[in-house]
Design an enzyme around this catalytic site. Structure first.
Site, mmCIF file in Angstrom:
data_model
loop_
_atom_site.group_PDB
_atom_site.id
_atom_site.type_symbol
_atom_site.label_atom_id
_atom_site.label_comp_id
_atom_site.label_asym_id
_atom_site.label_seq_id
_atom_site.Cartn_x
_atom_site.Cartn_y
_atom_site.Cartn_z
ATOM 1 N N HIS A 203 0.668 4.762 10.190
ATOM 2 C CA HIS A 203 0.407 3.489 9.525
ATOM 3 C C HIS A 203 0.981 3.615 8.125
ATOM 4 O O HIS A 203 0.600 4.488 7.357
ATOM 5 C CB HIS A 203 -1.099 3.210 9.459
ATOM 6 C CG HIS A 203 -1.414 1.896 8.814
ATOM 7 N ND1 HIS A 203 -1.744 0.769 9.522
ATOM 8 C CD2 HIS A 203 -1.399 1.506 7.513
ATOM 9 C CE1 HIS A 203 -1.943 -0.244 8.687
ATOM 10 N NE2 HIS A 203 -1.738 0.185 7.464
ATOM 11 N N CYS A 204 1.915 2.767 7.831
ATOM 12 C CA CYS A 204 2.642 2.901 6.572
ATOM 13 C C CYS A 204 2.106 1.915 5.537
ATOM 14 O O CYS A 204 2.246 0.700 5.711
ATOM 15 C CB CYS A 204 4.122 2.631 6.819
ATOM 16 S SG CYS A 204 5.136 2.845 5.358
ATOM 17 N N PRO A 205 1.501 2.387 4.472
ATOM 18 C CA PRO A 205 0.994 1.453 3.468
ATOM 19 C C PRO A 205 2.110 0.780 2.676
ATOM 20 O O PRO A 205 1.930 -0.317 2.168
ATOM 21 C CB PRO A 205 0.139 2.336 2.551
ATOM 22 C CG PRO A 205 0.651 3.709 2.746
ATOM 23 C CD PRO A 205 1.205 3.774 4.124
ATOM 24 N N GLY B 265 2.853 -1.942 4.829
ATOM 25 C CA GLY B 265 1.646 -2.695 5.154
ATOM 26 C C GLY B 265 1.471 -2.963 6.629
ATOM 27 O O GLY B 265 0.973 -4.017 7.026
ATOM 28 N N HIS C 117 1.989 8.817 2.073
ATOM 29 C CA HIS C 117 2.744 8.944 3.302
ATOM 30 C C HIS C 117 2.525 10.319 3.838
ATOM 31 O O HIS C 117 2.844 11.290 3.185
ATOM 32 C CB HIS C 117 4.237 8.823 3.037
ATOM 33 C CG HIS C 117 4.775 7.484 3.414
ATOM 34 N ND1 HIS C 117 4.449 6.867 4.597
ATOM 35 C CD2 HIS C 117 5.632 6.677 2.792
ATOM 36 C CE1 HIS C 117 5.090 5.716 4.660
ATOM 37 N NE2 HIS C 117 5.829 5.568 3.586
#
Lengths: 510, 158
Positions: free
Chosen positions: A196-198, A201, A460
């Site tokens: 899940h990549c902030p 988003g 990450h």
């Protein structure tokens, strides 16, 4: 014997079957009226059970928390715009007009792929229907679970002669297909879950991995390009005069794109902009290039970040050495299969219309179905292996799901009422998340201290060095509802608590 | 057969009694979409084994065709990449075309083979490509109406 005359031919027109197309099908009773009044008809995204946000009537899907996507976008836009305004005129004059053209193309590419990564369905698996869930429960029961507090449910399959354990997802009520993981931030099972990549988003999974990969590769080219151009610009200016410092002291009031500007004069006020661009690009080049390199390695080995971190196939976990059953043993073939494969369809059909039954069920079911509190229990260390090895000829017979008397009870009630004798069992089978962290078989989770993760401001898990790989699995501590062992399996979870702590972390991206 | 009918008879008085059989995915060759061809025991009295196996095998072939990585998919991927994947917004992908063929095939099978036997196959795409759901309908006998209303009583919004 087969041709049983007692069974009536079904009139297909009279049946209401859920259809993927939005064209209304004839349904019984009030369903017909409901279908006709388009205003009352809702789309499936409106009753979606995951923690996602939808825009444009379901066309755009995002995670509930957009993470630092606005920051990512802002940095890219700001740096690129400043580059075009302050560097390009000089470079066009002194070098070539190709520079803004190339820069522009890269910039457009980066923004489009970023938007696509953020707003597309990463490969979300819809939750199991109650019938399917009941069928799975029945299989698990039949597998002979006699302990009062059953361990986490797994099912072993043979994939290319490699034993792989499929875990049961308590939220989605199904055995997760291989390479699927449950993202606790989005509360969805995602196929070929990467992470899940902030920064974007959204989850990165089967459907949007190619967008994500293209984004980071083109972003590394863009940052390297801007860095190179700005360096060239400053070098050219310094060349003509007595150095950059002298150039700074001259003509403080001139604008950078004035024709009368002498080649070695540099407005002091604008130097801060050049410094900003240089610093951003310098750090971005290293981090994004590293990330691109890492993902290139993953693509070439047909691995996901999730699998690499967990050490599923490299034996890091301490389990027996295993080989990646999905790899084609050829770098080129791996790359092609990951990046050049056909685009899989979205399985959640967010713009489809709800049928009458689905409307009724959605209205009856409490919205927090996915967040029902199920008492965590102490789980023993062994997995129960449901249904042995699932080779096609050997799968155990599956009895039909038990018929239910009430037509449309809410799912929660149906589970407790219809499977009454299993009510206690249901609450008991959900293992304590913390317990589930322990490696019951393969797939070890490393319990390195959380403090190590706090030092990494970027959130990450696949960012740069391999040391980062070891930091992820504090995630099981986050107090979200959901499947036990899987939460630790998704890097996004570690990120969720990290996100809260590192809200103000300096991003390296332009 | 008589036994099964007797079992169903017990539940006859209930409002809607539908059994559903789920044909699971076969992961022996990886994550490509393939369903198990093992014949479920519940269907033994309802449909011939060969018919069922042929349906599942044809579906598997369709999915293999959709997911095949060859010249066509490379071309599609290269063109898509060069347009920053914007082409996916306008063009129907090969996978989607095959899915339409599959939907048509399933409907045809339902009409010709399964409905006369009191069965109904649900397109796997409606179940997240995880299972082939086969609904078993009970003969309503004297009432004369099909138990249509009960068919999707169990399904909720996805």
């Amino acid at each position: 014997m087969m041709k049983n005359c007692e069974y009536q031919q079904i009139d297909l027109e009279a049946l209401s079957t859920p259809a993927p197309t939005p064209s209304p099908q004839p349904v019984t009773d009030n369903g017909k009226e409901e279908e006709k009044t388009a205003k009352k008809q809702r789309r499936k995204w409106e009753v979606f059970q995951g923690k996602n946000r939808f825009c444009c009537d379901g066309r755009i899907i995002m995670a509930r928390q957009s993470g630092v996507l606005p920051l990512t976008l802002g940095l890219i836009l700001l740096t690129s715009v400043l580059f075009f305004i302050f560097d390009c005129p000089f470079l066009v004059q002194h070098l070539t007009v190709c520079i803004p053209v190339i820069g522009g193309a890269l910039f457009v590419f980066v923004v489009i792929t970023l938007v696509q990564t953020s707003f597309s369905d990463p490969g979300i698996l819809p939750r199991a229907t109650p019938d399917e869930a009941a069928d799975v429960e029945k299989q698990i029961d039949d597998a002979g679970n006699t302990t009062y507090r059953p361990p986490p449910r797994t099912r072993e399959v043979l994939i290319n002669q490699q034993a792989v354990k499929l875990k049961y997802c308590f939220t989605c009520k199904m055995f997760r297909p291989p390479r699927t993981s449950h993202c606790s931030l989005c509360d969805n099972c995602v196929e070929r879950f990467d992470h899940h990549c902030p920064w974007v988003g959204n989850c990165v999974g089967k459907r949007n991995y190619r967008f994500f990969y293209t984004f980071i590769v083109s972003l590394s080219f863009l940052t390297a390009f801007i860095f190179g151009c700005v360096t060239t610009h400053l070098a050219l200016r310094a060349q003509d005069g007595k150095g950059l410092v002298f150039a700074l002291q001259e003509s403080p009031g001139r604008y950078p794109f004035s024709q009368r500007l002498s080649s070695n004069s540099l407005n002091q006020h604008f130097i801060i902009i050049y410094i900003y661009i240089l610093v951003i690009c310098f750090f971005s080049v290293w981090s994004i290039l590293g990330l691109s390199g890492f993902h290139t390695y993953l693509v070439a080995s047909n691995l996901t970040t999730n699998e690499d971190i967990k050490g599923s196939w490299t034996g890091k976990s301490g389990a027996e050495a295993a080989t990646n059953p999905y790899s084609h043993r050829n770098i080129f073939v791996n790359c092609c299969s990951v990046l050049c494969g056909p685009m899989p369809p979205s399985l959640i059909d967010r713009r489809g219309f709800l049928s009458a039954e689905e409307e009724a069920a959605a209205a009856a079911a409490p919205q927090a179905t996915s967040r029902e509190v199920e008492l965590p229990v102490l789980a023993s260390k062994k997995d129960i292996n449901v249904g042995s090895k699932c080779v096609s000829e050997e799968s155990p017979a599956r009895p039909a799901s038990r018929p239910r008397a009430p037509p449309t009870p809410p799912p929660a009630d149906r589970r407790r009422g219809g499977g009454g004798e299993r009510a206690g069992h249901n609450s008991a089978v959900n293992s304590d998340p913390a317990r589930d962290r322990r490696p019951a078989g393969r797939g070890a989770l490393r319990h390195t201290p959380a403090a190590a993760a706090a030092g990494d401001a970027h959130t990450h898990t696949h960012h740069n060095a391999k040391a980062q790989h070891k930091r992820t699995h504090r995630g099981a501590r986050s107090a979200l509802d959901g499947p036990g062992g899987t939460r630790a399996a998704s890097p996004g979870v570690g990120r969720s608590s990290k996100d809260r702590r590192n809200a103000g972390s300096p991003p390296p991206l332009p | 057969m008589a036994t099964e009918f007797h079992n169903l008879q017990e539940l006859r008085h209930s409002a809607s009694l539908v059994n559903k059989v789920f044909v699971q995915r076969d992961y022996s060759e990886g994550t490509t979409c393939k369903f198990q061809t093992k014949f479920p025991s519940e269907l033994e009295s309802r449909v011939e084994r060969t018919l069922f196996e042929e349906t599942v095998k044809t579906l598997n072939n369709f999915y293999a065709e959709a997911e095949k990585i060859g010249a066509h998919s490379y071309l599609e991927a290269c063109v898509a990449c060069s347009t920053a994947y914007l082409i996916f917004l306008c063009m129907e992908t090969r996978y989607e075309k095959v899915l339409k063929k599959i939907a048509k095939y399933i409907q045809e099978q339902n009409e010709k083979v399964y409905a006369p036997r009191g069965l109904l196959i649900t397109d796997p795409i409606d179940r997240g490509m995880r299972v082939i759901e086969i609904s078993i309908y009970e003969d309503r006998g004297s009432s004369g109406s099909s138990s249509a209303s009960s068919s999707t009583s169990g399904s909720t919004a996805r």
